[in-house]
Structures are given as C-alpha cells and as structure tokens.
Design a protein around this motif. Structure first.
Motif, PDB file in Angstrom:
ATOM      1  N   GLY A  31       0.814  -1.212   0.000  1.00  0.00           N
ATOM      2  CA  GLY A  31       0.000   0.000   0.000  1.00  0.00           C
ATOM      3  C   GLY A  31       0.842   1.254   0.000  1.00  0.00           C
ATOM      4  O   GLY A  31       1.876   1.323   0.669  1.00  0.00           O
ATOM      5  N   CYS A  32       0.422   2.234  -0.804  1.00  0.00           N
ATOM      6  CA  CYS A  32       1.086   3.539  -0.807  1.00  0.00           C
ATOM      7  C   CYS A  32       0.052   4.613  -1.090  1.00  0.00           C
ATOM      8  O   CYS A  32      -0.891   4.385  -1.850  1.00  0.00           O
ATOM      9  CB  CYS A  32       2.213   3.597  -1.842  1.00  0.00           C
ATOM     10  N   ASN A  33       0.242   5.779  -0.494  1.00  0.00           N
ATOM     11  CA  ASN A  33      -0.667   6.910  -0.710  1.00  0.00           C
ATOM     12  C   ASN A  33      -0.218   7.783  -1.871  1.00  0.00           C
ATOM     13  O   ASN A  33      -0.904   8.738  -2.223  1.00  0.00           O
ATOM     14  CB  ASN A  33      -0.785   7.753   0.565  1.00  0.00           C
ATOM     15  N   LEU A  34       0.936   7.486  -2.481  1.00  0.00           N
ATOM     16  CA  LEU A  34       1.394   8.224  -3.663  1.00  0.00           C
ATOM     17  C   LEU A  34       1.401   7.286  -4.874  1.00  0.00           C
ATOM     18  O   LEU A  34       1.274   6.072  -4.744  1.00  0.00           O
ATOM     19  CB  LEU A  34       2.793   8.802  -3.437  1.00  0.00           C
ATOM     20  N   ARG A  35       1.570   7.876  -6.038  1.00  0.00           N
ATOM     21  CA  ARG A  35       1.670   7.107  -7.280  1.00  0.00           C
ATOM     22  C   ARG A  35       2.786   7.720  -8.128  1.00  0.00           C
ATOM     23  O   ARG A  35       2.538   8.342  -9.161  1.00  0.00           O
ATOM     24  CB  ARG A  35       0.337   7.136  -8.053  1.00  0.00           C
ATOM     25  N   CYS A  36       4.031   7.536  -7.666  1.00  0.00           N
ATOM     26  CA  CYS A  36       5.165   8.171  -8.344  1.00  0.00           C
ATOM     27  C   CYS A  36       5.396   7.537  -9.725  1.00  0.00           C
ATOM     28  O   CYS A  36       5.287   6.314  -9.882  1.00  0.00           O
ATOM     29  CB  CYS A  36       6.416   8.031  -7.499  1.00  0.00           C
ATOM     30  N   ARG A  37       5.773   8.383 -10.662  1.00  0.00           N
ATOM     31  CA  ARG A  37       5.888   7.926 -12.050  1.00  0.00           C
ATOM     32  C   ARG A  37       6.920   6.817 -12.201  1.00  0.00           C
ATOM     33  O   ARG A  37       6.716   5.851 -12.911  1.00  0.00           O
ATOM     34  CB  ARG A  37       6.267   9.131 -12.932  1.00  0.00           C
ATOM     35  N   TYR A  38       8.080   6.963 -11.550  1.00  0.00           N
ATOM     36  CA  TYR A  38       9.153   5.972 -11.699  1.00  0.00           C
ATOM     37  C   TYR A  38       9.223   5.021 -10.510  1.00  0.00           C
ATOM     38  O   TYR A  38      10.292   4.512 -10.199  1.00  0.00           O
ATOM     39  CB  TYR A  38      10.508   6.677 -11.873  1.00  0.00           C
ATOM     40  N   CYS A  39       8.105   4.788  -9.865  1.00  0.00           N
ATOM     41  CA  CYS A  39       8.108   3.900  -8.692  1.00  0.00           C
ATOM     42  C   CYS A  39       8.685   2.533  -9.063  1.00  0.00           C
ATOM     43  O   CYS A  39       8.244   1.901 -10.019  1.00  0.00           O
ATOM     44  CB  CYS A  39       6.692   3.731  -8.159  1.00  0.00           C
ATOM     45  N   ASP A  40       9.687   2.091  -8.296  1.00  0.00           N
ATOM     46  CA  ASP A  40      10.250   0.759  -8.549  1.00  0.00           C
ATOM     47  C   ASP A  40       9.636  -0.291  -7.624  1.00  0.00           C
ATOM     48  O   ASP A  40      10.120  -1.419  -7.549  1.00  0.00           O
ATOM     49  CB  ASP A  40      11.786   0.774  -8.423  1.00  0.00           C
ATOM     50  N   SER A  41       8.578   0.116  -6.924  1.00  0.00           N
ATOM     51  CA  SER A  41       7.891  -0.829  -6.021  1.00  0.00           C
ATOM     52  C   SER A  41       6.392  -0.861  -6.331  1.00  0.00           C
ATOM     53  O   SER A  41       5.579  -1.037  -5.421  1.00  0.00           O
ATOM     54  CB  SER A  41       8.115  -0.420  -4.557  1.00  0.00           C
ATOM     55  N   ARG A  42       6.049  -0.686  -7.610  1.00  0.00           N
ATOM     56  CA  ARG A  42       4.618  -0.633  -7.972  1.00  0.00           C
ATOM     57  C   ARG A  42       3.857  -1.855  -7.498  1.00  0.00           C
ATOM     58  O   ARG A  42       2.668  -1.780  -7.194  1.00  0.00           O
ATOM     59  CB  ARG A  42       4.469  -0.535  -9.494  1.00  0.00           C
ATOM     60  N   THR A  44       3.890  -3.202  -4.877  1.00  0.00           N
ATOM     61  CA  THR A  44       3.436  -3.109  -3.482  1.00  0.00           C
ATOM     62  C   THR A  44       2.178  -2.260  -3.343  1.00  0.00           C
ATOM     63  O   THR A  44       1.623  -2.171  -2.256  1.00  0.00           O
ATOM     64  CB  THR A  44       4.525  -2.502  -2.572  1.00  0.00           C
ATOM     65  N   TRP A  45       1.751  -1.586  -4.422  1.00  0.00           N
ATOM     66  CA  TRP A  45       0.600  -0.694  -4.295  1.00  0.00           C
ATOM     67  C   TRP A  45      -0.655  -1.446  -3.878  1.00  0.00           C
ATOM     68  O   TRP A  45      -1.483  -0.924  -3.149  1.00  0.00           O
ATOM     69  CB  TRP A  45       0.344   0.026  -5.618  1.00  0.00           C
ATOM     70  N   ASP A  46      -0.799  -2.666  -4.412  1.00  0.00           N
ATOM     71  CA  ASP A  46      -1.999  -3.443  -4.107  1.00  0.00           C
ATOM     72  C   ASP A  46      -1.746  -4.381  -2.925  1.00  0.00           C
ATOM     73  O   ASP A  46      -0.614  -4.763  -2.656  1.00  0.00           O
ATOM     74  CB  ASP A  46      -2.403  -4.281  -5.331  1.00  0.00           C
ATOM     75  N   THR A  94       9.795  -0.625   5.392  1.00  0.00           N
ATOM     76  CA  THR A  94       9.762   0.076   4.119  1.00  0.00           C
ATOM     77  C   THR A  94       8.464  -0.244   3.395  1.00  0.00           C
ATOM     78  O   THR A  94       7.558  -0.851   3.940  1.00  0.00           O
ATOM     79  CB  THR A  94      11.031  -0.289   3.298  1.00  0.00           C
ATOM     80  N   GLY A  95       8.348   0.190   2.144  1.00  0.00           N
ATOM     81  CA  GLY A  95       7.105  -0.043   1.423  1.00  0.00           C
ATOM     82  C   GLY A  95       7.321   0.045  -0.065  1.00  0.00           C
ATOM     83  O   GLY A  95       8.458  -0.126  -0.544  1.00  0.00           O
ATOM     84  N   GLY A  96       6.219   0.469  -0.721  1.00  0.00           N
ATOM     85  CA  GLY A  96       5.001   1.102  -0.248  1.00  0.00           C
ATOM     86  C   GLY A  96       5.255   2.217   0.770  1.00  0.00           C
ATOM     87  O   GLY A  96       6.340   2.758   0.828  1.00  0.00           O
ATOM     88  N   GLU A  97       4.240   2.507   1.539  1.00  0.00           N
ATOM     89  CA  GLU A  97       4.387   3.484   2.624  1.00  0.00           C
ATOM     90  C   GLU A  97       4.016   2.799   3.933  1.00  0.00           C
ATOM     91  O   GLU A  97       2.825   2.599   4.226  1.00  0.00           O
ATOM     92  CB  GLU A  97       3.496   4.701   2.367  1.00  0.00           C
ATOM     93  N   THR A 123      10.368   6.119   4.455  1.00  0.00           N
ATOM     94  CA  THR A 123       9.027   6.683   4.308  1.00  0.00           C
ATOM     95  C   THR A 123       9.031   7.799   3.274  1.00  0.00           C
ATOM     96  O   THR A 123      10.059   8.442   3.055  1.00  0.00           O
ATOM     97  CB  THR A 123       8.542   7.230   5.677  1.00  0.00           C
ATOM     98  N   ASN A 124       7.837   8.041   2.693  1.00  0.00           N
ATOM     99  CA  ASN A 124       7.745   9.177   1.774  1.00  0.00           C
ATOM    100  C   ASN A 124       7.475  10.484   2.512  1.00  0.00           C
ATOM    101  O   ASN A 124       7.349  11.540   1.883  1.00  0.00           O
ATOM    102  CB  ASN A 124       6.709   8.918   0.680  1.00  0.00           C
ATOM    103  N   GLY A 125       7.377  10.442   3.821  1.00  0.00           N
ATOM    104  CA  GLY A 125       7.369  11.663   4.632  1.00  0.00           C
ATOM    105  C   GLY A 125       6.139  12.531   4.497  1.00  0.00           C
ATOM    106  O   GLY A 125       6.198  13.733   4.777  1.00  0.00           O
ATOM    107  N   ILE A 145      11.629  13.013  -0.312  1.00  0.00           N
ATOM    108  CA  ILE A 145      10.764  14.064  -0.845  1.00  0.00           C
ATOM    109  C   ILE A 145      10.669  13.812  -2.346  1.00  0.00           C
ATOM    110  O   ILE A 145      11.686  13.821  -3.057  1.00  0.00           O
ATOM    111  CB  ILE A 145      11.300  15.479  -0.544  1.00  0.00           C
ATOM    112  N   LYS A 146       9.473  13.508  -2.798  1.00  0.00           N
ATOM    113  CA  LYS A 146       9.251  13.212  -4.214  1.00  0.00           C
ATOM    114  C   LYS A 146       9.023  14.516  -4.963  1.00  0.00           C
ATOM    115  O   LYS A 146       8.176  15.323  -4.572  1.00  0.00           O
ATOM    116  CB  LYS A 146       8.028  12.306  -4.373  1.00  0.00           C
ATOM    117  N   ILE A 147       9.791  14.720  -6.033  1.00  0.00           N
ATOM    118  CA  ILE A 147       9.713  15.978  -6.774  1.00  0.00           C
ATOM    119  C   ILE A 147       9.094  15.752  -8.157  1.00  0.00           C
ATOM    120  O   ILE A 147       9.111  14.629  -8.680  1.00  0.00           O
ATOM    121  CB  ILE A 147      11.109  16.648  -6.885  1.00  0.00           C
TER     122      ILE A 147
HETATM  123  S1  SF4 Z   1       6.359   3.278  -3.005  1.00  0.00           S
HETATM  124 FE1  SF4 Z   1       7.635   5.122  -2.904  1.00  0.00          FE
HETATM  125  S2  SF4 Z   1       8.186   5.552  -5.040  1.00  0.00           S
HETATM  126 FE2  SF4 Z   1       6.442   4.118  -5.063  1.00  0.00          FE
HETATM  127  S3  SF4 Z   1       4.604   5.428  -5.237  1.00  0.00           S
HETATM  128 FE3  SF4 Z   1       4.964   5.046  -3.047  1.00  0.00          FE
HETATM  129  S4  SF4 Z   1       6.221   6.790  -2.368  1.00  0.00           S
HETATM  130 FE4  SF4 Z   1       6.316   6.743  -4.599  1.00  0.00          FE
END
Ligand code: SF4
Length: 249
Positions: A31-42, A44-46, A94-97, A123-125, A145-147
């Motif tokens: 699980g993650c509350n962000l959806r970063c474009r280059y996430c290398d842990s996609r 883990t989102w589900d 770690t995660g995800g978040e 953490t994504n802080g 900090i995701k930019i």
């Molecule tokens: S796991 Fe990290 S890189 Fe991937 S979407 Fe979440 S905060 Fe962004």
C-alpha cells in the motif's frame, strides 16, 4: 491483535541513503498513498494474498505466507531471518508506505526492537500524524521528498516540514531522486525546506535508476545540484541505488 498486509520480508544489504552497504532485515509493507511515475515498487501498491519471505538471503527463493500477518507471526519470521549471528545493523520498515499501517507498526516495533541493534524507517514523509504513533520506537528515519521531475507529483512541503520536525529528535536524513530533467530549483527547494528545520540534517541526492540513457543525470549536472544544496546544508551526498547494481532485492 493488530494485523498487517506485508509484501515481502528478507535479509539483505541496504542500497540507498546514508546507511548504504549495511545489512538489514527488511519488512516491506503493501500500500502507498502516492503514485510516483518511476516507482520501482509498484507491485506493493496493491494488497497481496501472500507475503513472500526469502528463504536464504540473496537466493531469490521464497516461501509464501498468507496475509494479513499478525505481530506474533511476523516476529517469528524476522527472528528466523536475523539468525544467531550478529550480522544486522537494523530492521528496516519500508514499502510502499509503511506508515499507512501505523497502528500495526506501533504494536510491532516494540516487540521486535530487542532483536536488532536499531530500528530504521523508510518513508515518503507525507504522513506526519502517523509518524507520531511510532517515532518513540524508531532510531533512524529516511524521509524521501518526491519531486515533479522524477515522480510527477508536487510535494506537500508543509507536511514534509511537520514530518521533519517530528523526526529531528532521532537520526533523520532526507533523500531526493533526480534525473536529467530535474531543474535546480526543485532540489534547492528540498534543501531549503530541510535547512528550515535543521541545517545538520543530511541530504542524499539519488540519481534515479533509469532505462533510457537520456533520462540519466550527467555527473556535472549532479555536482551542480550538490553544490547548490551545500550552500544550505552541512552534509549533501550523491549516492546511486547500489542494490540495483548488485541485482539484489
Ligand atoms: S512506493 Fe515510494 S516511489 Fe512508489 S509510489 Fe509510493 S512513495 Fe512513490
């Protein structure tokens, strides 16, 4: 008893940030509350039906344990991975978040802390209120900090500032991933935000691991970003993702 949805657990070498090269037991939360474009842990989102647990460190051979895991079951898994030798610097959440499952962390970390010299949170802080649930039991915080140039998201600087203020009573550093498209002002804003809390908080500038060479930041550009951040902060390091070089988890 609190339960958690965990993506994977393994013993490996930290590949990012100020602790690069240290051996850790990693607990990667789903699980993650962000959806970063280059996430290398996609992946883990589900939520996952099973948590994978590496049987032998570095083997990429897994056994699967049904989610959700309760704290007692996870404690048994990390205890087995720790082994009898004193190889691990810390346990890494770690995660995800991981803070999305803050209730579980608040219950689990005190149970596991005695097994390891230190506890470490990646953490994504963005969730300062959740951090307050666990910060008493965390020794080191790695806050990303995701930019926009690398992640496609505009950072919530006020949330990051509150997060850093809460984390600053422990060891904390900030990490920002950059690529060839990263404008200087994005890293300057990260450095200024960090310095507004504490000039002594280290900043790690992490060249993004990219497939397209056109996205790879050139050494000279990386050094310019580092020099600009150094005007505001005492410690600024440029460190790539070494676990990707090793082909490790
Ligand atoms: S796991 Fe990290 S890189 Fe991937 S979407 Fe979440 S905060 Fe962004």
């Amino acid at each position: 008893m609190a339960t958690a949805n965990i993506a994977e657990v393994f013993s490996g070498i930290q590949g990012e940030g100020m602790l690069v090269g240290e051996r850790q037991v990693f607990v990667r939360f789903s699980g993650c509350n962000l959806r970063c474009r280059y996430c290398d842990s996609r992946w883990t989102w589900d939520q996952h039906e099973d948590c994978r647990v590496e049987r032998i460190p570095g083997s990429s051979s897994f056994v699967f344990v049904r989610n959700p895991l309760d704290a007692t079951r996870l404690l048994s898994i990390v205890s087995d991975l720790r082994g009898e030798e004193n190889l691990h610097h810390s346990i890494c959440f770690t995660g995800g978040e991981p803070l999305l499952q803050g209730d579980f962390l608040a219950a689990f970390i005190p149970m596991a802390a005695h097994l390891f010299p230190m506890t470490y949170l990646e953490t994504n802080g963005t969730l300062p209120d959740k951090l307050s649930q666990v910060i008493d039991h965390i020794d080191i915080v790695s806050m990303d900090i995701k930019i926009p140039s690398t992640c496609g998201v505009k950072p919530d600087m006020e949330a990051h500032r509150r997060f850093l203020l809460a984390a600053d009573r422990k060891h904390v550093f900030v990490k920002v991933a950059v690529n060839a498209q990263t404008p200087a002002h994005e890293v300057a804003e990260v450095a200024a935000l960090t310095a507004s809390v504490d000039r002594a908080i280290p900043l790690v500038i992490q060249p993004a691991t990219v497939e397209d060479a056109a996205d790879r930041i050139a050494p000279a550009a990386l050094m310019r970003l580092q020099a600009a951040a150094k005007e505001k902060l005492e410690t600024v390091r440029a460190i790539p993702q070494t676990h990707k070089m090793l082909g490790a988890l």
